[in-house]
Structures are given as structure tokens and as C-alpha cells.
Design a protein around this motif. Structure first.
Motif, PDB file in Angstrom:
ATOM      1  N   TYR A 120      25.175  -9.251  36.897  1.00  0.00           N
ATOM      2  CA  TYR A 120      26.353  -9.420  36.042  1.00  0.00           C
ATOM      3  C   TYR A 120      26.939  -8.066  35.678  1.00  0.00           C
TER       4      TYR A 120
ATOM      5  N   ARG B  56      28.208  -6.119  38.830  1.00  0.00           N
ATOM      6  CA  ARG B  56      29.576  -6.549  39.127  1.00  0.00           C
ATOM      7  C   ARG B  56      30.565  -5.758  38.279  1.00  0.00           C
TER       8      ARG B  56
ATOM      9  N   GLN C   7      26.652 -13.528  31.551  1.00  0.00           N
ATOM     10  CA  GLN C   7      27.366 -14.757  31.222  1.00  0.00           C
ATOM     11  C   GLN C   7      27.478 -15.604  32.486  1.00  0.00           C
TER      12      GLN C   7
ATOM     13  N   GLY D 137      28.665 -18.280  35.229  1.00  0.00           N
ATOM     14  CA  GLY D 137      29.981 -18.629  35.755  1.00  0.00           C
ATOM     15  C   GLY D 137      30.659 -17.433  36.397  1.00  0.00           C
ATOM     16  N   MET D 138      30.151 -16.229  36.093  1.00  0.00           N
ATOM     17  CA  MET D 138      30.729 -15.053  36.752  1.00  0.00           C
ATOM     18  C   MET D 138      30.319 -15.095  38.219  1.00  0.00           C
ATOM     19  N   SER D 139      31.238 -14.727  39.100  1.00  0.00           N
ATOM     20  CA  SER D 139      30.971 -14.971  40.508  1.00  0.00           C
ATOM     21  C   SER D 139      31.627 -13.933  41.405  1.00  0.00           C
TER      22      SER D 139
ATOM     23  N   TYR E 165      34.071 -14.329  42.958  1.00  0.00           N
ATOM     24  CA  TYR E 165      35.519 -14.513  42.904  1.00  0.00           C
ATOM     25  C   TYR E 165      36.175 -13.577  41.892  1.00  0.00           C
TER      26      TYR E 165
ATOM     27  N   VAL F  93      31.996 -14.107  25.785  1.00  0.00           N
ATOM     28  CA  VAL F  93      32.751 -12.885  26.063  1.00  0.00           C
ATOM     29  C   VAL F  93      34.244 -13.120  25.848  1.00  0.00           C
ATOM     30  N   ASN F  94      34.813 -12.323  24.985  1.00  0.00           N
ATOM     31  CA  ASN F  94      36.257 -12.343  24.689  1.00  0.00           C
ATOM     32  C   ASN F  94      36.728 -13.562  23.897  1.00  0.00           C
TER      33      ASN F  94
END
Lengths: 755, 755
Positions: free
Chosen positions: A277, A280, A334, A336-338, A340, A460-461
Motif C-alpha cells: 500500500y 504504491r 486501506q 480496495g487500493m489496486s 488501477y 483516508v480522506n
């Protein structure tokens, strides 16, 4: 006259030479763009526009996005909010749009983009000199535009690119104004005024280094470039200071700067010790600065540095994703981070261009369906257009951790059809984002979590949740050992949850072997998580025709010098369908414990095993059935828990687990099998194969304590027998022992037979 | 000679006449197939094979499926298991394969299919005469092949079709053998020997009627046909008997048979009182038998019966699905059931063919991507091939309940973009599958449940969960009022949870109006759920540019003759992000109550409102933000609960709710707004619009108790004012009242203004 002529001639020759010298030495540094885009590159792109579909499509989208923003006017508010708040989001949007507007100016030759960029930068330059520290005092390194220097650095990494793109559009005075009021003080603020931010081995510092380096390159400011590459000399620093995440800020005598951040957190395999994570997140500054350095300082051969670690690391990062492309949530991460994410679009494009044009990267790029608007994105678009793409196939693979690759690692086992993926962690701590979960694992089926790692406790955010920052439950829950699928002694986290201790140690890989046609194995040891206790976990993925789907076999051995309670949790998802034991239900729910994360678990059910038994639990999740079978002895317990106790702000998910408990044990082994079987279809309402194929798990006594033995007996009476040598992992060693009074012999650290 | 010749001639004429008569009268009944397939239809299909893609594709799949089964041999085990067990699943598979094998024999003219069908039927005929009742004693009507007559009836409905297909392939002796040993006794068992199953108004009986009717039609057995159509005369029946679901088995003087089952549970709109899940289940026998009757007894004009209720009901059923095609889970209903089920493939095909070839049905058929292998499927395939398809667009719509359409109904409001769907229930009880949830609702966004109805507590066909049957928690939880999004007085379910009482009453529709350009409204009253308490719920879907997404406004008024506690639960999904009030957290969790489903709720948090206030809760689910805003007064409470208490076998999902409580109130109104706003993207990590747009909800006092008034004030200070007349729902009535001392006038039952 003669002298005069001579003088004049000399002077002219002098001027000519000066001019030649200037051209020869200075021109590459002065003809902009030259940072990410290059003059030649831009010409090349312009020529091909309209004939490279993916590039053209991306350009259309970016143009629409920027045009819409330009129409909305210029917004440079006085900084005020946390992440998720207006000023934060607005300044973030500005850096994104400015970088894109710069590109558009170069590619489309439309001055409106340069003018817009210039106008926004002037606003920043007007505001910056008198700007105090950001009013929110939450960070160990407060920024000016944002609440933390990190975001200020983000801004400069992007905006440097915009500045480079319009550099030649501006006249000298305009440039001087911006540099004097904005860029130089900005770079100094991020470095000189915030050494605790700039001079670390940490993704924060990478951003800081690159921000300073990028603007340095644009301005040809050698001092800033050197500072970025090699860090600053700092004296009289308090080395005990920690950052917001609890990590040390600056260790004594540690190197700093971009190179140091490449040397230390990356293993030679390209694994970044904080986990994918954050890898990235750091990937963007690493790759973009490398591209800039390659353009402006090719003599550094940055992409060959440390045997090409940057290119390797992109491949590593792509391998650290599940079948859907989501990163495995190792350490703070987190879900769902990928791949993409935009950082990965950049990383894949740059790796393709500066690596060997690896055609499998085009497979990822095609899925991303977006490219960088520069030479790298152009080459990817061309590759795709020319059908050079081959599948990016992710196989079982191991990545070492540690700058020299000798601090444990991450082992990934994938089933032949890639639908099952196991990730086992036996790495170093992972700096301030590390979790206390030695020998933990997570397990996926078709991209669904069968056994989950919790990830981080943060939104996050999302401003309402602590301004989008880490929640206190990240420390009290997510980092604690009990939040992970690994062993806990006496309800204390590994290393007592102390960063200082955890940072000193790493687990030791024991076996990573995928050569057997039916059986893949990963095994590692941990001797420092608890004093005087040795842990050894071995996980095997068995693909045998006797089972509909792969079997995950989990062997967790502990050897201690005293009696302790050992817990082994499994965080599943779904609905319990059946158990082969009765369990207690409570009239009221109480927390499972008092500390180390136990205070966050409600105890829903409990059973005390009365005699040796294969305890089984079957559950249903996303229309598939799973069974956990575990070999238990008298007095072993099975606890059903759910997260949510002592969570006054609903910061945690209400996820369940099974915990297998061995109370007051000195030496023992958890032997557990997780079986995927069957399907449910809510439209046909047909349940197929809803029961386990396993009848029994047995411990198999050997005549030698160097070996662990166990058997899996199926309902159709097949016996799968396993022996693991726990003291010698050599592939060539020949073993011969007695198993149930029969002699067996084999070569290598493990034995397997089926009959 | 003369006489002899005359006699001979007479005899010949006699024979000729006989032959003519036989052809004229008997041929339609004797030339098979004539039940579902027809001779002509088959010829027509055979001619077109290879040129009708969807039909051809379905045929390929069916052939592969049947061929595989034939290869595996014949399996007709002695019945033994519950649903989900081997013998159950095997006999179920047999009926499916037999029906398909029969079709294949007709369409492909390959005798292997006829032979296989015959061989399997012979095995059944061999077994049946000596077969006792099924050994599992769980049903009020035990079957022989299966644990309940219902499944035996399923079998015969399908197998009758197979028998019809091979009827002419068999010789008379072979037919006699099957009919005498299997079909006639089978039909008698389902009817004569099980009147409590056969003679009801219930989906079970529909299956029973149709089973007997179908085999009757094949065998041309008028007695069975009549029994199927009109039921049996029964004397000396105990009318107090109930079935496994708690429904009355046979009411006194009630009609029975197929026509009675068409008359009574269907409203003229085609709404089936049990709800869409069971309507879907009953749809197959209704439609297939109608098709058979149309083929063999066209004089009955079955598709025109009750103004074409059968064709209407298919349209109704399709409208009772969310954007994904999943049925709204009204009453007992397993979630995930959808118009992709095979029953709906049949229903859509038959409705297309026997209705008016409605081109929008082709839209559903195309999504289903499968057709019936008969004339109806052929015509659908042709329609699709010829591009006749138009979108099946689901709009806001109301369906009445009750055989005459005067027993309340179901109101569905859909937003303009169809992404938001509200279903409000104000129907009759719904027979034995009914739930005690007058005026309840569920609410969807993009097919995700924003506010869920629990559905049933059952895992259909999962053997480990009570043999796939209803769980006791269906009664203790799922049917209880507290399991639904509706009002509960004094922790007692509506009608005290008594079926006898609930079955006597229905709610009264008050308004269903979707004519306003921005505001859709559904409103209904309930006066019998609690003695001396009148309930009136009004739900409005407001689409105004001031809000990013539609607003659901929920006005629940209660008027009682004494003080009671009133609870209004909202079952959401997701993670709580923020509240504008503090709440208590508990060290241990206790059940919220003792009975009526309250015993299944853990109380997680609680707050007591200290003064009039708009309480707000924001949560995140599937990357969208939602906020519930509710007008509360001093001493009102908000409770956060989670299902799972007193659930010793983990039969219930651990889903959360907010409960708004008004303690000791006589007359009051819950005014609540559910707002969809914003998105979260875990890849970009951008949170958009994560906060509510609503500043405040206010009660607005009118000068007249016939009116309810309220206001929604937005953060940008728009005021939306609403007045509802609660005593006159006439569209034409003119109203004039004082609102905050200002006079207002309008026409119709509600007033709305924005300023």
C-alpha cells in the motif's frame, strides 16, 4: 589597430567559444521541457496524435477535465482544513490540474493552458511568502499549504512538472518572481526547515526529496538537486523523536536523501518494507524522479541502480495484488487500493519504457485503460496498438525483505487456476507502518477474502473520521497481533507491541518450495516475538483430485520454556452453517480481554473441547462453502468473536473470527485445514457439495522431535500423510525415520504421501 | 345376400363413422405431444433449428446437460433425505432431466432420449407401489419421494411433460404399466390422500392441483382434470389445523382447485398476496398449466380469465424487482432470487406468446439469455432475432392486494434515473408466509439495500440448516415486526404476532401519487395492528436540484388513546461515519428486550435526546454516503442495535439498525429523512460530498389537527415546506389553513413549497 583588431578578434572568438560552450553544456538544462516531457518527445507525440487510441482517449479525458477546471476559475484559498475539508481538497486538485495543464500546453500548443498555469502559480507566489504554518497542529511536520509537509511535498512534485512545461513560455522576470517567492522558499521549507520530515528513511522523505529534487532540476539548482539526492547534514537532532505513526524520525548516523531511500527500504527483489500500500504511494515519486534524472542526468544510470531495483519493484508490486488487482493489505493498508491507481499507471508506463518493454506490462496497462501523457505513455499506447500484449500471469512467488534481502520476506502461494491465493508474512517490521503480526497470513478465493487481514483503522480522506487521518484504533486494534491471523502468547502482542523491539528483528524464511506437482509450501520461523518462545509456521496448498478445490494446511508450532496460553485466530467472513461441536451462547456479551486488542473483541460463543477431536466449522460466504478443520485436544478451546467492543465511535468493522486456544501449553502445534468446497446459487437455490470432504486430522507421532507429522483422512478414506523436518531445510538432505513404527525415507525438508 | 350385403355395408358405414368420430373427437387428445409441445409446434421448431440463436444456444446447453446425465446412468434411490441431502437432490435432478429429455426426443427425434425417459419412469413405477411415506416426519403433508407433498407435486408437474413427449413412443402396455403403477396412484396420493395439501388456497395446493391436472391432461383422465380445476369435496375436516408455516390449512366453505387459487390470492393487478418470492415459485405451475389448458381445452380461455390476470401477473412480478432484477423481499423471501430464475424464463416466454407479444418482455428474455424449448421460446427467440426488443422500463407503480383489489397494496416509488427504489407495504397479511410488518418499507440505491427488509430466516436447500427448511428464528425474528422498518408499540408485534388476527385485516392505501414533477408520494393507514392505535405512514421521494441525490422523507404518525412506547427501526448496512450527538457505549452487551424479536437484538449504543433537535447519523456503504436526519424531542432515544442475541446456531445475520424511540407517547409523529449523498473511491481515495446537505428538520404547527406540517432546511438555507392532510385524500378538495400564522391554500391532500 593590429592590437585593436587582435583584441576584437580575440573577443569575438571568446564570445563564439562562450556561445559554443553554453550550447554544449547548458542547452540540455535550459531548453524546456526537459524534466518529464522532452523537446524531442513532445515533437514525436504531436506527430502521432490521432493514431494511438489509448493515448488519444486519455488526452480527451484530461483535456475535458482541465477545461472544466479552467472554466471554474482560479481557486487558491488560505489553507485551513484537514484532509477531506475544502482547502485541502482544493489545493490537491490544483496540483493535479496544474500538472495536466502543463502537459496540455506542450501537447496541444494552446497558450490558454500555459496562461492558466502561470496565473495559478502567481497566486501561490503571492500568498506563499507570508504564509504561516498550517493552523492544524496534528502533524510531526506541519506543512504550509496542507496540514502536513507530506502533502506540501506532493504538491511540489506535481507542480514542478507544470513549471517545466511553461518554463519557456515565461520570461525571465516572470520566472524569477515565481522562483524567488514560491519555489525556492518552498523547497527550503520542505528540507532545511523540516529536517525531521526530509532526512528520514521513509516514504514521507522520499516525497520530500523528490519534491526538492524535481524543482531543483527544473531550475537547474545544483544545491537543491544534491540535497534531494544525498540528504542534509544535521547536527544536534534528538534521535528519540517519533512521528505520528510512532516511528523513529531519524536514527543516528543514518544516510538520507533519494539514494538512501532507494538503498534501505527496498530489498533487491524490489519489495518495499512498508508493504505494497505504501510502496504504491511512494512509487510515484520514485519513478517520476527517476524519469527526470534519466532525462537530465543520464550519467547517474538511475534505472540500473541496485541491479535495476526500480523496474523490479514495479513487477513486485503487481505481484502483490490479488486476482482483482487489489493490493494485499500488509501492514497499514486501506483495502480496495489496486493497480488501477494513478501511481501504478505511472509506474507501469515508466517501467515499460525504461525497462525492456516487457509485453506483459501492456496487459496491466490495457486493464488500467489510461496512460501517461508523455513518451512513456506513448510507447505503451503504441505497444497496445501493435498487439504486443501478453498476459501478466501471477504465479507463486517469494519476495525477500531487507535492503540486502536477508530480513525474511513475503511468500505468495497461488493455486494452478489462480483462484486461491495465500500471502504469508515473515518480513521485517516495516518501519512506522508495520504491524505486530509475525507469521500472519491472508487467504483469497476468486479475490474474496476467505481469511482476512484487517488492514488499517483509518478512513483516508474522510474528514469526519479524524480528518481522514489514522484513528486511535489503528494502534489499539489494527496493529495488534490479535487483529491478524497469527499466534498470540498470553494475550500480549508480538514484541509486546513495542516498535523499538519489533524494529530490531525479522522472521526467518525456512522453506519456499513450489516444485511439487500437488503441493506448494511456505514455512518460516520467528524467535524474537516472545522471549524464550520459538514459533514456526508452515502453510501448504494442496491440490489433489480428492478435493474439489485446494486445501490450505496450516501448521503452527510453538516451543516455549514455560507454560503459556496460545491463541490462533482466523478472521473469516460469512455465515456459520454448521459445526461438529456444541458451543456456549451468552446472555450478555463481554470483551475477550483487557488489552493488546483483546478489549475490542466481543466473545460470542465458546466451547471447551473435552477430548482429542477434529473440530470443524463450515460457513458460507459469497455463495461458496468453506470448512475449517482443526486438530484439538482436551481443554483446547474454540472462541467465536466479533470486533466492536470498546469502539465508542464505530471506527471498526464488526467482523467475526474463530480463535483456537491452547491454554497453559509449553510445546504444541496447531494443525488446521481450510477447505473450499461447494457453491450456493440463490437463483436456482441449489447447494452443491455443502459439506467438508475431511473426516479427520490426526497428529502422527514420529520417533524424533526434529519432525512434525500429521495426517488428513477424507470421508472416502484417503489418507494424506505429511512429515516436516523442523530443523533442517536443506533440499538435498536424506531423512529416514519411523512413522507409526514403519520406516520411511525421503529427501528434502518434507514428506508427503497419499493412499 | 341382400341382407348380408346390407348388413356388411351398414357395418362398414358404422366403422367409417366411428373412425371419423374418433378422429374428430379424440385426435386432439390422443396425438401426442399435446400438453406443452404440440405436433404442429414441434414441426415448426424443427424447421427453424439452426436459424434462431437464442433457442439454438439453449438447446445446445440442454442437450449437453442431458447427455451428461444419461451417461451417468439411472439413479432412482429409495427416498431418505431432507432437502440438500442425496436422495432429495437426486429425485429433483431426475424431474429436471426427464422433462428436458422428453423435449429433446421431440425436437431432435433421437430415440435415446425417449428410451432413457422410459427407463427412468419404469424404475419409478417399479418402486412406487410399495413406497411408504417419506421417513422424515417434518411436514404437515409428507410426501413419498420427498419429505413433503409439495416436492412430490413438483416432480409430477415436470414429469407429466416428459410422459407426454414419449407417449406415442410407448405402446399401450407400456403406458398402462406406468399409469397404473405410477401416475394414477401418484395423482391420487397428492389429492385424495392429502386433502390438507391439495385443497387449500396456497402455493402448495397450486402445485398439487397442477400436478394432478397435468398428468390428467396427458392421460385424458377427466376425473383428475376436474379435481385439479375445481378441488375436492371434503367433509369432516378440522378447520383449526395449521401447516408448518403456521397458516390455516383449510378454512371452512373455502373453494379449492386451480381456479380458486387463481381467484383468491391474485389481485386484479396480478399481485399475489404471499409476495413476489412465492409468486415466482407459484408462477411456474400457474403458467405451465395455463399453457397446457390452452392447448387442450382452449374453450376455457384461461389466459383471458379474470381480465387476463395471468399475463398481468408476469408484468407485476417483473415490476417487483430492483434494478438488478432481484425480487423485493416481501414476507418470507430468500434474497438473491430474481427474474433470472427458470420460473421467470417460463413466465416471460409464455406471457410473450399468449399475451400480446409485448416487445418489452424481449428485453427481460434477452437478459435471461435462455428460453423455453417450445413454441413460446421459439417466438421469443424469433422476436429477439428480429430486433423487436424495447426496454422494459420499471416506473413508480402501485399494486393492489386482495382478490378484488381492495385489501391495501404495495407502492413502489422509483427516482427518475431509477437508481433509487422505495417499496412500501400496506397489503393484506399474505397467508402463512406473511410477516407482521404493516406499513414497512425497504429502500434501494443502485440495487444496494440502503434500508433492508430482513427477508426469511432460512437457508433454502442447505441441508445442515434444518434440512433447508424454515428455521425457528423465522418465527421468533424474521416475521416479527421489529425485524422490519416499521413502527412497534410497547415491544409487541402487530396483531400481537397472531396469524388469526393478522389474517383478518389489511392496511388502507391513502395516497399514491407520482404526478408532481419533483415529489412522489405514497401513504397508507393501519388501524388494526394495535387496538386503539391508529398508524399513518407517508413516504415521499423528493428530487430537487438542491440535493445531489433523491431524498426519502418518512412521516410516521401514531394516534393512540393511551401512552405507549413507540419504536421505529431502520435497518441499514455499512459503517457509521458520524453522528451529531453523543451516545453511550456499554461494557457488556445485553439483548434489547425479551420477546417479539427484541430478544435477538444486542443494544450497542444508546442516546437520550435532551432537547428538540435534528439528530443525524451519516454512514458509508458500498462507497456511497447516506445520512438519516430525524426530528427528535426531549426524552426521545436513539438506539444502535445489532442482530445476533439468543441465536445459538448462528442462524441470523449480524446486521445493524438505528431505532428511534418515543417513550410514553400518545400522539406523535416520527419525521425522518434519508439522504443519499456523495461517494468514496478507494482507488483514488477521494471522498466527495461526505456530509449531509440538511441543516434542520422542523415540525410546523398548523391550526388544525387534520394536518401535519414539517420543514426541511438545507445548509444553504433553502426551506422545503410540506403539509399533509391526514383526513381527506381527495384530489379535488381545496384546503386553506394557517401555517405559522400565514394563510396557505392548495388543492389535493398535500402541500409542498420551496423557498
Amino acid at each position: 589597430m593590429k592590437t585593436g583588431l587582435h583584441t576584437l578578434l580575440k573577443h569575438k572568438i571568446y564570445l563564439l567559444l562562450l556561445w559554443v560552450l553554453q550550447i554544449y553544456f547548458s542547452s540540455p538544462a535550459q531548453e524546456h521541457p526537459n524534466l518529464i516531457l522532452t523537446k524531442t518527445g513532445v515533437k514525436n507525440i504531436r506527430k502521432q496524435l490521432g493514431s494511438i487510441p489509448m493515448f488519444d482517449n486519455t488526452l480527451v479525458k484530461v483535456k475535458a477535465e482541465v477545461d472544466k477546471e479552467i472554466q471554474s476559475g482560479i481557486h487558491v484559498p488560505i489553507p485551513k482544513d484537514m484532509a477531506g475539508g475544502y482547502t485541502h481538497d482544493r489545493h490537491k486538485k490544483n496540483w493535479i490540474i496544474l500538472q495536466k495543464a502543463g502537459l496540455l500546453y506542450q501537447l496541444l500548443e494552446d497558450e490558454k493552458y500555459a496562461m492558466y498555469t502561470h496565473n495559478v502559480l502567481k497566486e501561490y507566489a503571492k500568498m506563499y511568502p507570508s504564509l504561516p504554518l498550517h493552523p492544524k497542529k496534528r502533524s510531526y511536520a506541519r506543512g504550509k499549504i496542507f496540514w502536513q509537509c507530506l502533502n506540501d511535498a506532493n504538491w511540489l512534485v506535481y507542480v514542478s512538472q507544470a513549471y517545466d512545461c511553461i518554463y519557456d513560455y515565461l520570461d525571465k522576470d516572470q520566472r524569477n518572481y515565481l522562483e524567488k517567492n514560491l519555489f525556492v522558499p518552498y523547497a527550503n521549507f520542505l528540507s532545511k526547515e523540516n529536517p525531521q520530515f526530509f532526512n528520514r528513511i521513509h516514504n514521507h522523505s522520499t516525497w520530500g526529496n523528490v519534491a526538492v529534487g524535481m524543482i531543483g532540476l527544473v531550475m537547474n539548482n545544483q544545491e537543491l538537486i544534491n540535497r534531494a539526492l544525498y540528504g542534509m547534514k544535521i547536527e544536534n537532532f534528538d534521535h528519540e523523536l517519533k512521528d505520528n505513526d510512532g516511528g523513529f524520525i531519524l536514527k543516528k548516523d543514518e544516510k538520507a536523501g533519494f539514494f538512501a531511500n532507494l538503498d534501505s527500504p527496498f530489498s533487491p527483489d524490489g519489495y518495499y518494507t512498508e508493504g505494497p500500500y505504501y510502496q504504491r504511494y511512494a512509487m510515484y515519486p520514485f519513478m517520476i524522479f527517476a524519469q527526470a534524472l534519466q532525462n537530465k542526468k543520464p550519467e547517474l544510470k538511475i534505472f540500473e541502480y541496485k541491479d535495476g531495483v526500480l523496474i523490479n519493484s514495479v513487477n513486485t508490486l503487481l505481484n502483490l495484488t490479488n486476482i482483482n488487482g487489489d493490493f494485499f493489505p500488509i501492514n497499514d493498508a486501506q483495502k480496495g487500493m489496486s493497480y488501477y491507481s494513478k501511481e501504478l499507471v505511472s509506474a507501469v508506463n515508466i517501467a515499460y519504457y525504461y525497462g525492456n518493454n516487457s509485453p506483459s506490462l501492456l496487459d496491466i496497462a490495457q486493464k488500467q485503460n489510461s496512460v501517461r501523457l508523455d513518451q512513456t505513455g506513448l510507447s505503451v499506447s503504441q505497444g497496445i496498438k501493435e498487439n504486443k500484449r501478453i498476459p501478466f500471469s501471477k504465479n507463486s512467488i517469494e519476495f525477500t525483505d531487507g535492503s540486502n534481502g536477508n530480513e525474511g520476506g513475503i511468500g505468495i502461494l497461488r493455486s494452478k487456476d489462480k483462484q486461491h491465493e495465500l500471502v504469508m508474512k515473515y518480513s521485517a517490521h516495516g518501519l512506522s507502518h508495520g504491524h505486530y503480526d509475525k507469521l500472519s497470513f491472508s487467504y483469497y478465493h476468486k479475490g474474496n477474502e476467505v481469511m482476512q487481514d484487517y488492514g488499517l483503522a483509518r478512513f483516508v480522506n474522510i474528514e469526519q473520521k479524524n480528518g481522514g487521518g489514522y484513528l486511535k484504533e489503528n494502534k489499539t486494534w489494527a496493529k495488534q497481533t490479535i487483529a491478524h491471523n497469527t499466534i498470540i502468547q498470553d494475550e500480549n502482542s508480538h514484541f509486546n507491541g513495542e516498535y523499538e523491539k519489533g524494529s530490531l528483528h525479522h522472521s526467518e524464511k525456512y522453506i519456499f518450495d513450489t516444485s511439487h506437482p500437488k503441493l506448494q509450501i511456505v514455512s518460516a520461523k520467528e524467535s524474537n516475538a516472545y522471549q524464550n518462545t520459538r514459533l514456526h509456521r508452515t502453510m501448504l496448498l494442496l491440490e489433489d483430485l480428492g478435493f474439489q478445490k485446494p486445501l490450505l494446511i496450516d501448521i503452527m508450532q510453538f516451543v516455549s520454556n514455560g507454560a503459556h496460553q496460545f491463541d490462533l485466530p482466523y478472521y473469516y467472513h460469512g455465515q456459520i452453517i454448521d459445526t461438529n461441536f456444541d458451543f456456549e451462547t451468552f446472555d450478555t456479551l463481554s470483551p475477550l480481554g483487557l488489552k493488546s486488542g483483546y478489549q475490542h473483541l466481543w466473545l460470542e460463543n465458546k466451547t471447551v473441547i473435552d477430548d482429542t477431536k477434529t473440530a470443524q466449522i463450515t460457513w458460507l460466504h459469497n455463495d461458496a462453502f468453506y470448512t475449517l478443520s482443526t486438530f484439538t485436544k482436551a481443554k483446547n478451546e474454540i472462541l467465536f468473536t466479533r470486533i466492536g467492543a470498546n469502539d465508542p465511535r464505530h471506527n471498526l468493522r464488526r467482523d467475526p473470527s474463530f480463535i483456537i486456544r491452547k491454554p497453559q501449553s509449553k510445546n504444541d502445534t496447531f494443525i488446521t485445514v481450510i477447505e473450499t468446497h461447494g457453491t450456493y446459487n440463490p437463483v436456482t437455490e441449489i447447494a452443491k457439495n455443502s459439506s467438508s470432504s475431511i473426516k479427520e486430522i490426526k497428529e502422527v507421532k514420529t520417533d524424533n522431535e526434529n519432525y512434525l507429522g500429521w495426517k488428513i483422512i477424507t470421508k472416502d478414506d484417503n489418507e494424506h500423510t505429511f512429515v516436516l523436518c523442523v530443523t533442517n531445510n536443506q533440499k538435498e538432505t536424506q531423512h529416514s525415520i519411523y512413522l507409526n513404527n514403519s520406516p520411511i525415507q525421503w529427501i528434502g525438508p518434507y514428506y508427503y504421501s497419499k493412499n
